[in-house]
Design an enzyme around this catalytic site. Sequence first.
Site, PDB file in Angstrom:
ATOM      1  N   ASN A 127     -42.754  -2.069 -42.459  1.00 57.20           N
ATOM      2  CA  ASN A 127     -42.535  -3.276 -43.246  1.00 57.20           C
ATOM      3  C   ASN A 127     -41.564  -4.187 -42.514  1.00 57.20           C
ATOM      4  OD1 ASN A 127     -42.521  -4.925 -45.759  1.00 57.20           O
ATOM      5  ND2 ASN A 127     -40.375  -4.299 -45.816  1.00 57.20           N
ATOM      6  N   ASP A 236     -27.317 -18.355 -53.169  1.00 57.74           N
ATOM      7  CA  ASP A 236     -28.762 -18.242 -52.959  1.00 57.74           C
ATOM      8  C   ASP A 236     -29.429 -19.605 -53.042  1.00 57.74           C
ATOM      9  OD1 ASP A 236     -31.298 -16.787 -52.646  1.00 57.74           O
ATOM     10  OD2 ASP A 236     -30.110 -15.072 -53.287  1.00 57.74           O
TER      11      ASP A 236
END
Length: 413
Positions: A127, A236
């Site tokens: 991944n 964020d």
Amino acid sequence: MRQFIDEMRERGLVDEIERPVSDRFEAAQMASTTDRVLLFHDIGGKKAVMNLTANRSTLAAALGSTEADLVKRLAGASYSGTLKPMGKLEMRPADLTELPIMTFFPKDGGPYITAGIVFSRLDGVENASIHRMMVIGKDRLAARLVEGRHTDVLHREALKRGEKLPIAIALGVHPAVTFASCTRVPEGKELAFAAELMGGELPVYECSNGVLVPEAEIVLEGYIGPEKSEEGPFVDITGTYDFERIQPVMELTGMWTKEDPIYHSILPGGSEHRLLMGVPYEPKIYRAVAGVTTVRNVVLTTGGCGYLHAVVQVRKNTQGDGKNAIMAAFAAHTSLKHVVVVDEDIDPFSMEDVEYAIATRVRGDRDLMVITGVRGSSLDPCRDGDGTNVKIGLDATMVMGEEEKFVRAGWND
């Protein structure tokens, strides 16, 4: 990455910063004021780059496309690129103090790696994804692993077996690799997708723990075990602080760098962050809407944090297509909060044009969809305590059969 920087330099899109710049706030502030590529030559004596793909033009160039064709091209991806083995990397002891790792905002929990691609491998499945990683030692990072995402799933499976999850962190890769790592693709297909974006083949190197990485300026290898540590706060995509969490620790066992490496850093909440978060979802929404009507384009808007607001451009075939497109978009990207569906004559990249469509083609009693008690983005500061939120869809398309009422006057009629 160096080749891409050279290409952007030839286009006059790179600002070379020769003077010394601090890795604490100063570099971040400079990146926040422009979407041009910033190449720093002296951050603590080291080189770093920010805003590598901070606008759609540079991102499209990195992916071998134009802005207009980008979403349609990505929607047709087959994830069929091939990997070319190039041998093993010779590691030395990891020492994060050698890198110009930045602290971006005053309340950050510490210096953060924000552009590191984390490659993990278990049972032959590899991944690739981006995680925010806070420095907690010269060879230790506290990493935010979102629950249920692939890295978290592999980590939990490794721990069940009493094992640590092997990882490698690649810093300073071609932007196509970064983009592929941000995209939801079939399991283990991130590198194949990157290879497809880069022309069909991608050279890869093997770390001593068996994890494969593409060409990079810097590679860190190690493991994620059972240890956890405080991580955060961290800004964020909404530009607000995400709270402190207890997250897994990455133990670094080795490090490899090019000669005079260029460190890549992404400004949290900045244009590059928002594009890399949002644009990978645009082809997913495009494919979903194509299942219910004729879709022309999809844009996750800058003002919507590149993640929470979508404009979907369609050509309606039946009167209910606008609402069907809204529902398809919400199903394709569950973090979406507001969706506006517009006609072909509305430019989805122009917020003034989109607002015009809302002003002249929306009736609240007919064209507004309100969906309560549904899962939203964990990054939305107005979500409920249980993680649910309210989603709104606006069908800002013309009523079929009444188009003549909405035609805008022009000199080429």
